[in-house]
Design a protein around this motif. Structure first.
Motif, PDB file in Angstrom:
ATOM      1  N   ASP A  13       0.829  -1.211   0.000  1.00 22.03           N
ATOM      2  CA  ASP A  13       0.000   0.000   0.000  1.00 22.03           C
ATOM      3  C   ASP A  13       0.863   1.260   0.000  1.00 22.03           C
ATOM      4  O   ASP A  13       0.589   2.219  -0.720  1.00 22.03           O
ATOM      5  CB  ASP A  13      -0.945   0.012   1.198  1.00 22.03           C
ATOM      6  N   ARG A  14       1.911   1.245   0.813  1.00 20.50           N
ATOM      7  CA  ARG A  14       2.822   2.388   0.870  1.00 20.50           C
ATOM      8  C   ARG A  14       3.494   2.615  -0.479  1.00 20.50           C
ATOM      9  O   ARG A  14       3.554   3.734  -0.978  1.00 20.50           O
ATOM     10  CB  ARG A  14       3.877   2.178   1.952  1.00 20.50           C
ATOM     11  N   ARG A  16       2.419   1.678  -3.402  1.00 25.33           N
ATOM     12  CA  ARG A  16       1.410   2.117  -4.372  1.00 25.33           C
ATOM     13  C   ARG A  16       1.144   3.615  -4.230  1.00 25.33           C
ATOM     14  O   ARG A  16       1.085   4.342  -5.222  1.00 25.33           O
ATOM     15  CB  ARG A  16       0.113   1.324  -4.192  1.00 25.33           C
ATOM     16  N   GLU A  17       1.019   4.077  -2.993  1.00 25.47           N
ATOM     17  CA  GLU A  17       0.804   5.504  -2.749  1.00 25.47           C
ATOM     18  C   GLU A  17       1.970   6.333  -3.278  1.00 25.47           C
ATOM     19  O   GLU A  17       1.766   7.393  -3.879  1.00 25.47           O
ATOM     20  CB  GLU A  17       0.597   5.762  -1.259  1.00 25.47           C
ATOM     21  N   MET A  18       3.188   5.853  -3.049  1.00 25.45           N
ATOM     22  CA  MET A  18       4.365   6.568  -3.530  1.00 25.45           C
ATOM     23  C   MET A  18       4.418   6.597  -5.054  1.00 25.45           C
ATOM     24  O   MET A  18       4.805   7.597  -5.652  1.00 25.45           O
ATOM     25  CB  MET A  18       5.637   5.949  -2.948  1.00 25.45           C
ATOM     26  N   VAL A  20       1.795   6.472  -7.135  1.00 24.48           N
ATOM     27  CA  VAL A  20       0.751   7.392  -7.596  1.00 24.48           C
ATOM     28  C   VAL A  20       1.198   8.836  -7.398  1.00 24.48           C
ATOM     29  O   VAL A  20       1.030   9.680  -8.282  1.00 24.48           O
ATOM     30  CB  VAL A  20      -0.586   7.105  -6.876  1.00 24.48           C
ATOM     31  N   ALA A  21       1.802   9.114  -6.240  1.00 30.59           N
ATOM     32  CA  ALA A  21       2.285  10.472  -5.972  1.00 30.59           C
ATOM     33  C   ALA A  21       3.359  10.874  -6.981  1.00 30.59           C
ATOM     34  O   ALA A  21       3.347  11.996  -7.499  1.00 30.59           O
ATOM     35  CB  ALA A  21       2.828  10.561  -4.544  1.00 30.59           C
ATOM     36  N   ARG A  36       9.224   3.388  -9.060  1.00 25.56           N
ATOM     37  CA  ARG A  36       8.222   3.064  -8.036  1.00 25.56           C
ATOM     38  C   ARG A  36       7.311   1.921  -8.495  1.00 25.56           C
ATOM     39  O   ARG A  36       6.925   1.059  -7.709  1.00 25.56           O
ATOM     40  CB  ARG A  36       7.369   4.292  -7.692  1.00 25.56           C
TER      41      ARG A  36
END
Length: 81
Positions: A13-14, A16-18, A20-21, A36
């Motif tokens: 999850d972490r 994936r968030e990175m 997307v960011a 990423r």
């Protein structure tokens, strides 16, 4: 390697968030976004491998348990024959 599936899911999850960011900030085809994405792919593969290993261990435990039950029944029958 991660000790638990839950820890690995949190890391996925972490990552994936990175990713997307990074995509929103630098673009979908930037080096950072691709990096990423590859990191996320690696973590997902590791999760799938861990799940497979866990399932194999469960199957082995089932077989050993069944063998133990059969052996116990056999010993009981022989003792009371």
């Amino acid at each position: 390697m991660y000790q638990s599936q839950n820890a690995l899911l949190k890391e996925i999850d972490r990552a994936r968030e990175m990713m997307v960011a990074a995509a929103m900030e630098t673009g979908y085809t930037s080096e950072e976004t691709i990096y990423r994405s590859q990191e996320l792919d690696r973590l997902i593969y590791e999760y799938q491998t861990l799940c497979k290993e866990t399932e194999i261990q469960r199957q082995k435990a089932k077989v050993l348990f069944r063998q133990m039950i059969l052996l116990t029944k056999k010993q009981y029958i022989l003792a009371h024959a």
